[in-house]
Design a protein around this motif. Sequence first.
Motif, PDB file in Angstrom:
ATOM      1  N   HIS A   1       6.428  18.483   2.394  1.00 37.57           N
ATOM      2  CA  HIS A   1       5.230  18.285   3.210  1.00 37.57           C
ATOM      3  C   HIS A   1       4.676  19.618   3.753  1.00 37.57           C
ATOM      4  CE1 HIS A   1       2.446  16.011   5.598  1.00 37.57           C
ATOM      5  NE2 HIS A   1       2.831  16.637   6.695  1.00 37.57           N
TER       6      HIS A   1
ATOM      7  N   LEU B   1       0.837  -1.215   0.000  1.00 34.06           N
ATOM      8  CA  LEU B   1       0.000   0.000   0.000  1.00 34.06           C
ATOM      9  C   LEU B   1       0.861   1.250   0.000  1.00 34.06           C
ATOM     10  CD1 LEU B   1      -2.960  -0.324   2.524  1.00 34.06           C
ATOM     11  CD2 LEU B   1      -3.065   0.168   0.085  1.00 34.06           C
ATOM     12  N   THR B   2       1.889   1.221   0.875  1.00 32.47           N
ATOM     13  CA  THR B   2       2.740   2.409   1.002  1.00 32.47           C
ATOM     14  C   THR B   2       3.524   2.646  -0.286  1.00 32.47           C
ATOM     15  OG1 THR B   2       2.905   1.968   3.358  1.00 32.47           O
ATOM     16  CG2 THR B   2       4.515   3.484   2.435  1.00 32.47           C
TER      17      THR B   2
ATOM     18  N   VAL C   1     -10.659   1.992   6.679  1.00 36.98           N
ATOM     19  CA  VAL C   1     -10.939   2.948   5.591  1.00 36.98           C
ATOM     20  C   VAL C   1     -11.734   2.248   4.485  1.00 36.98           C
ATOM     21  CG1 VAL C   1      -9.872   4.381   3.794  1.00 36.98           C
ATOM     22  CG2 VAL C   1      -8.932   4.379   6.113  1.00 36.98           C
TER      23      VAL C   1
ATOM     24  N   TRP D   1       3.171   8.452   7.224  1.00 39.44           N
ATOM     25  CA  TRP D   1       3.113   7.264   6.354  1.00 39.44           C
ATOM     26  C   TRP D   1       4.300   7.195   5.418  1.00 39.44           C
ATOM     27  CZ3 TRP D   1       3.081   7.299   1.043  1.00 39.44           C
ATOM     28  CH2 TRP D   1       2.749   8.488   0.412  1.00 39.44           C
TER      29      TRP D   1
ATOM     30  N   ASP E   1      -1.794   9.550  -0.282  1.00 41.93           N
ATOM     31  CA  ASP E   1      -1.534   8.761   0.917  1.00 41.93           C
ATOM     32  C   ASP E   1      -2.176   7.370   0.795  1.00 41.93           C
ATOM     33  OD1 ASP E   1      -4.018   8.443   2.526  1.00 41.93           O
ATOM     34  OD2 ASP E   1      -3.993  10.627   2.589  1.00 41.93           O
ATOM     35  N   PRO E   2      -1.727   6.408   1.613  1.00 42.21           N
ATOM     36  CA  PRO E   2      -2.188   5.026   1.444  1.00 42.21           C
ATOM     37  C   PRO E   2      -3.708   4.864   1.575  1.00 42.21           C
ATOM     38  CG  PRO E   2      -0.283   5.085   2.906  1.00 42.21           C
ATOM     39  CD  PRO E   2      -0.676   6.510   2.658  1.00 42.21           C
ATOM     40  N   PHE E   3      -4.341   5.728   2.374  1.00 39.53           N
ATOM     41  CA  PHE E   3      -5.790   5.577   2.533  1.00 39.53           C
ATOM     42  C   PHE E   3      -6.535   6.039   1.275  1.00 39.53           C
ATOM     43  CE2 PHE E   3      -5.239   6.090   7.404  1.00 39.53           C
ATOM     44  CZ  PHE E   3      -4.662   4.830   7.451  1.00 39.53           C
TER      45      PHE E   3
ATOM     46  N   PHE F   1      -2.546  -6.859   1.096  1.00 41.25           N
ATOM     47  CA  PHE F   1      -2.430  -5.711   0.191  1.00 41.25           C
ATOM     48  C   PHE F   1      -1.144  -5.833  -0.643  1.00 41.25           C
ATOM     49  CE2 PHE F   1      -5.287  -3.862   3.392  1.00 41.25           C
ATOM     50  CZ  PHE F   1      -6.263  -3.349   2.559  1.00 41.25           C
TER      51      PHE F   1
ATOM     52  N   VAL G   1      -6.598   3.093  -0.904  1.00 36.45           N
ATOM     53  CA  VAL G   1      -7.696   2.192  -0.524  1.00 36.45           C
ATOM     54  C   VAL G   1      -9.012   2.701  -1.113  1.00 36.45           C
ATOM     55  CG1 VAL G   1      -9.021   1.251   1.413  1.00 36.45           C
ATOM     56  CG2 VAL G   1      -6.537   1.439   1.588  1.00 36.45           C
TER      57      VAL G   1
ATOM     58  N   LEU H   1      -4.732   6.753  16.075  1.00 30.23           N
ATOM     59  CA  LEU H   1      -5.305   7.228  14.817  1.00 30.23           C
ATOM     60  C   LEU H   1      -6.818   7.356  14.942  1.00 30.23           C
ATOM     61  CD1 LEU H   1      -4.928   7.956  11.835  1.00 30.23           C
ATOM     62  CD2 LEU H   1      -5.201   5.545  11.288  1.00 30.23           C
TER      63      LEU H   1
ATOM     64  N   ARG I   1       3.342   5.905  -2.621  1.00 35.02           N
ATOM     65  CA  ARG I   1       4.510   6.692  -3.054  1.00 35.02           C
ATOM     66  C   ARG I   1       4.518   6.846  -4.574  1.00 35.02           C
ATOM     67  NH1 ARG I   1       7.828   3.573   0.652  1.00 35.02           N
ATOM     68  NH2 ARG I   1       8.044   4.766   2.568  1.00 35.02           N
TER      69      ARG I   1
ATOM     70  N   VAL J   1       0.785   6.293  11.584  1.00 39.61           N
ATOM     71  CA  VAL J   1       0.364   5.485  10.429  1.00 39.61           C
ATOM     72  C   VAL J   1      -0.129   6.405   9.309  1.00 39.61           C
ATOM     73  CG1 VAL J   1      -1.497   3.955   9.639  1.00 39.61           C
ATOM     74  CG2 VAL J   1      -0.141   3.337  11.624  1.00 39.61           C
ATOM     75  N   HIS J   2      -0.766   7.506   9.716  1.00 35.10           N
ATOM     76  CA  HIS J   2      -1.214   8.461   8.687  1.00 35.10           C
ATOM     77  C   HIS J   2      -0.267   9.653   8.570  1.00 35.10           C
ATOM     78  CE1 HIS J   2      -3.629  11.791   6.955  1.00 35.10           C
ATOM     79  NE2 HIS J   2      -3.895  10.829   6.092  1.00 35.10           N
ATOM     80  N   SER J   3       0.028  10.304   9.705  1.00 34.92           N
ATOM     81  CA  SER J   3       0.811  11.545   9.615  1.00 34.92           C
ATOM     82  C   SER J   3       2.250  11.276   9.150  1.00 34.92           C
ATOM     83  CB  SER J   3       0.822  12.268  10.960  1.00 34.92           C
ATOM     84  OG  SER J   3       1.439  11.452  11.934  1.00 34.92           O
TER      85      SER J   3
ATOM     86  N   SER K   1      -5.668  -0.247   9.718  1.00 33.96           N
ATOM     87  CA  SER K   1      -6.256   1.075   9.416  1.00 33.96           C
ATOM     88  C   SER K   1      -6.850   1.085   8.011  1.00 33.96           C
ATOM     89  CB  SER K   1      -5.190   2.171   9.525  1.00 33.96           C
ATOM     90  OG  SER K   1      -4.505   2.056  10.742  1.00 33.96           O
ATOM     91  N   ALA K   2      -6.124   0.474   7.087  1.00 33.24           N
ATOM     92  CA  ALA K   2      -6.609   0.436   5.699  1.00 33.24           C
ATOM     93  C   ALA K   2      -7.934  -0.332   5.613  1.00 33.24           C
ATOM     94  CB  ALA K   2      -5.570  -0.222   4.797  1.00 33.24           C
TER      95      ALA K   2
END
Lengths: 165, 315
Positions: free
Chosen positions: A106, A10-11, B227, B211, A20-22, A39, A25, B253, A15, B207-209, B223-224
């Motif tokens: 960022h 996912l990561t 989501v 990543w 972002d990874p979410f 994943f 998703v 999170l 990238r 995990v989010h901030s 977490s995924a």
Amino acid sequence: MLDELQPLSLTAAARRLGIDPFEVVRLLVVADAVPKGPFALAPELVQRLGELGRIEPPWWEGVALPNGEGHPGLKRIRAALGLLLSRGHTAERPTRLDNVWRGLEHTEQELLSRALHTLAEASLLSIEVTPIGQLVCVRDEARERVQAIAEGSDIPDSLTAAVEG
Amino acid sequence: MGAATSVRTVSDALAEVERWRADQEARQAAELVEVEQEIKNLESAISNLKQQLKALTKFRTELQGKASSLPSRRLERGHAALFGALQDQASQLGRREAMVAGIARQREEAFEKELKGTSLAAMVEEFRQFKVAVEPNLQSLPESYRSVVSEHHLRISQRLREHVEKIASAPLEVEADVLSIEVVYCVDAPEGVPELLVVVIPVTDRVHSGWYERIDGLQTWLSARVVQAIYQAARATGFTQAQAMCGGHMELLAIEVDLLGAPAEFVGAFEEQLGAILGASPELFAGQVFATGRRVDVDYVLPPEEDGAEVPHAG
């Protein structure tokens, strides 16, 4: 060498796409392609997600910030507004919100996010949530005002506050 | 002349009166002292009782105060207990994630060894030679040669990829006790209509901030999956404006979804999806992680502050 043969995590997919990874998703859900197993995403799938999500390559290569005095953050915002206009992202052609800052540091990404939301609250931009992500465009009735801001005049106080905030 | 009759004299009689008076005086003086003492004793007792009364009145006020603040203290304790439990779970999950990462490294090393010692080794070498020596010059070859070479490379790549994918797609199995993890969620509806869905996941908010600096692991996968549940529920109910907003809440999170414009069935669909997805996530099972969703009172997650405002939301 064999990396290009490996499925992406996912990561790694995030990238590659610059989101972002979410958000990856989210696009997997839209594409109805969430893996049943872990994943591990095929490179072709990741490419398809990029197209589906209307993810564009970074806009900023070779883009110069406006000359003259002023807060560097404000110059970045003015340049971003200039890019939105020059690329024709008005109501007919909204673009993915994170296209605006992809590839930047960022802190600059956060600055632009804050600034664009501020301008949306001021009814100069429109930010709409859609299944593939947030889309942004310059409101038709605000084109001239946004152009003026991009050129360095008529800067709203709320934008100055967002830069300093 | 006979003997003289003894007759009480006036002097004696008066003297007797004087003695009586003196006795009375002494007795009354003694009684007065006693009464005075009694009065003092009573005054002292009254003073003590007044003090006791004052103390009891104060205590009663304190008890009344405690009774009226019981609901808010219950929420404070509930908030602390909830996040204490979630932070414990996050620590455990972090340790389990490290175990899984170790197994991933072992698998990678084993895979590299396997590539060197099997029939795949020749294919890998061919693939490598193509990338280093052939591909950069491919455009200089005549079209007919180019298509033959490209097709051959495609076949080699496809076979290698199938092998690599087979290995990389297998879940990372851990031999360990089952770890029970709870994904907590609540719905904020101050006016009766749901306004906000808040989900707290027992994973670090990095995990989010953060990543970009992390690699995939149990915390990212869990977490995924949450989501995924949000967006699948949104898709199933036609909630096109669903946006999962991520942030940290007590270093865990938190994901919020603004429910303005959401169909009434969205929250129910989310609960259903969350249960189904967490109950069928192979990467979590392989890590011996048993995750479930648990709905809690919104005030445990976002306790009202004294002035009536809630604690800041994740943003």
